[in-house]
Motif scaffolding. Structure first.
Motif, PDB file in Angstrom:
ATOM      1  N   CYS A  74      20.002   2.527-108.218  1.00 21.68           N
ATOM      2  CA  CYS A  74      21.394   3.000-108.330  1.00 21.68           C
ATOM      3  C   CYS A  74      22.372   1.830-108.428  1.00 21.68           C
ATOM      4  N   ASP A  75      22.151   0.813-107.594  1.00 20.54           N
ATOM      5  CA  ASP A  75      23.055  -0.333-107.570  1.00 20.54           C
ATOM      6  C   ASP A  75      23.031  -1.132-108.868  1.00 20.54           C
ATOM      7  N   ALA A  76      21.946  -1.030-109.634  1.00 18.84           N
ATOM      8  CA  ALA A  76      21.865  -1.747-110.907  1.00 18.84           C
ATOM      9  C   ALA A  76      22.996  -1.329-111.844  1.00 18.84           C
ATOM     10  N   CYS A  77      23.467  -0.101-111.732  1.00 18.68           N
ATOM     11  CA  CYS A  77      24.607   0.364-112.540  1.00 18.68           C
ATOM     12  C   CYS A  77      25.878   0.485-111.708  1.00 18.68           C
ATOM     13  N   HIS A  78      25.767   1.131-110.554  1.00 10.86           N
ATOM     14  CA  HIS A  78      26.940   1.486-109.765  1.00 10.86           C
ATOM     15  C   HIS A  78      27.436   0.358-108.872  1.00 10.86           C
ATOM     16  N   GLY A  79      26.756  -0.782-108.883  1.00 12.82           N
ATOM     17  CA  GLY A  79      27.184  -1.932-108.108  1.00 12.82           C
ATOM     18  C   GLY A  79      26.662  -1.888-106.687  1.00 12.82           C
ATOM     19  N   PRO A  80      26.751  -3.025-105.986  1.00 13.50           N
ATOM     20  CA  PRO A  80      26.270  -3.087-104.611  1.00 13.50           C
ATOM     21  C   PRO A  80      26.943  -2.022-103.744  1.00 13.50           C
ATOM     22  N   ASN A  81      26.125  -1.239-103.071  1.00  9.76           N
ATOM     23  CA  ASN A  81      26.602  -0.165-102.183  1.00  9.76           C
ATOM     24  C   ASN A  81      27.449   0.862-102.920  1.00  9.76           C
ATOM     25  N   GLY A  82      27.242   0.967-104.236  1.00  7.85           N
ATOM     26  CA  GLY A  82      27.954   1.970-105.027  1.00  7.85           C
ATOM     27  C   GLY A  82      29.366   1.592-105.394  1.00  7.85           C
ATOM     28  N   ALA A  83      29.731   0.312-105.253  1.00  6.85           N
ATOM     29  CA  ALA A  83      31.080  -0.155-105.560  1.00  6.85           C
ATOM     30  C   ALA A  83      31.112  -0.757-106.958  1.00  6.85           C
ATOM     31  N   SER A  84      31.139   0.093-107.960  1.00  2.52           N
ATOM     32  CA  SER A  84      31.122  -0.339-109.356  1.00  2.52           C
ATOM     33  C   SER A  84      32.344  -1.183-109.699  1.00  2.52           C
ATOM     34  N   THR A  85      32.110  -2.190-110.518  1.00  2.00           N
ATOM     35  CA  THR A  85      33.213  -3.000-111.045  1.00  2.00           C
ATOM     36  C   THR A  85      33.395  -2.752-112.537  1.00  2.00           C
TER      37      THR A  85
END
Length: 127
Positions: free
Chosen positions: A21-32
């Motif tokens: 999930c983090d591969a797209c949505h960023g670390p801990n789901g905090a997308s940049t």
């Protein structure tokens, strides 16, 4: 579309699922990335319902590329990703991301427009 089995799973454990999930949505789901939603801090029920919607192809499944991680540059879509998740994976991911702090997106804004909007709100909306 064929209905996915709820017993299929891509995650051997929660850490593997978080990495995916983090591969797209960023670390801990905090997308940049503006085109990828921030999932950290969202309600667990909302996240689970959204993933089930993708799994059932009830939501638009736009092709996109992984922006990072071991699959960087490879194409996928959320229906494909969610289709590989079992019910336990969905619940575990939804619960974990719901516990993460919400990190608001960094956005440029025009301070003059903010002040004008604030004045309009005070004049027309407060009453």
């Amino acid at each position: 579309m064929p209905m996915p089995s709820s017993s299929t799973a891509i995650a051997a454990d929660l850490d593997t699922l978080k990495t995916e999930c983090d591969a797209c949505h960023g670390p801990n789901g905090a997308s940049t990335h503006a085109e990828i939603p921030i999932i950290g801090g969202q309600a667990s029920k909302f996240l689970a319902k959204t993933l089930r919607g993708y799994r059932m192809w009830d939501r638009p499944c736009v092709k996109s590329e992984y922006p990072g991680g071991p699959k960087a540059g490879q194409q996928t879509d959320m229906c494909k990703v969610a289709g590989a998740l079992g019910d336990a994976d969905i619940q575990a991911a939804a619960a974990w991301y719901a516990e993460q702090p919400f990190v608001p997106a960094q956005q440029d804004f025009d301070a003059a427009q903010v002040a004008a909007g604030e004045a309009l709100h005070a004049k027309h909306c407060e009453s």
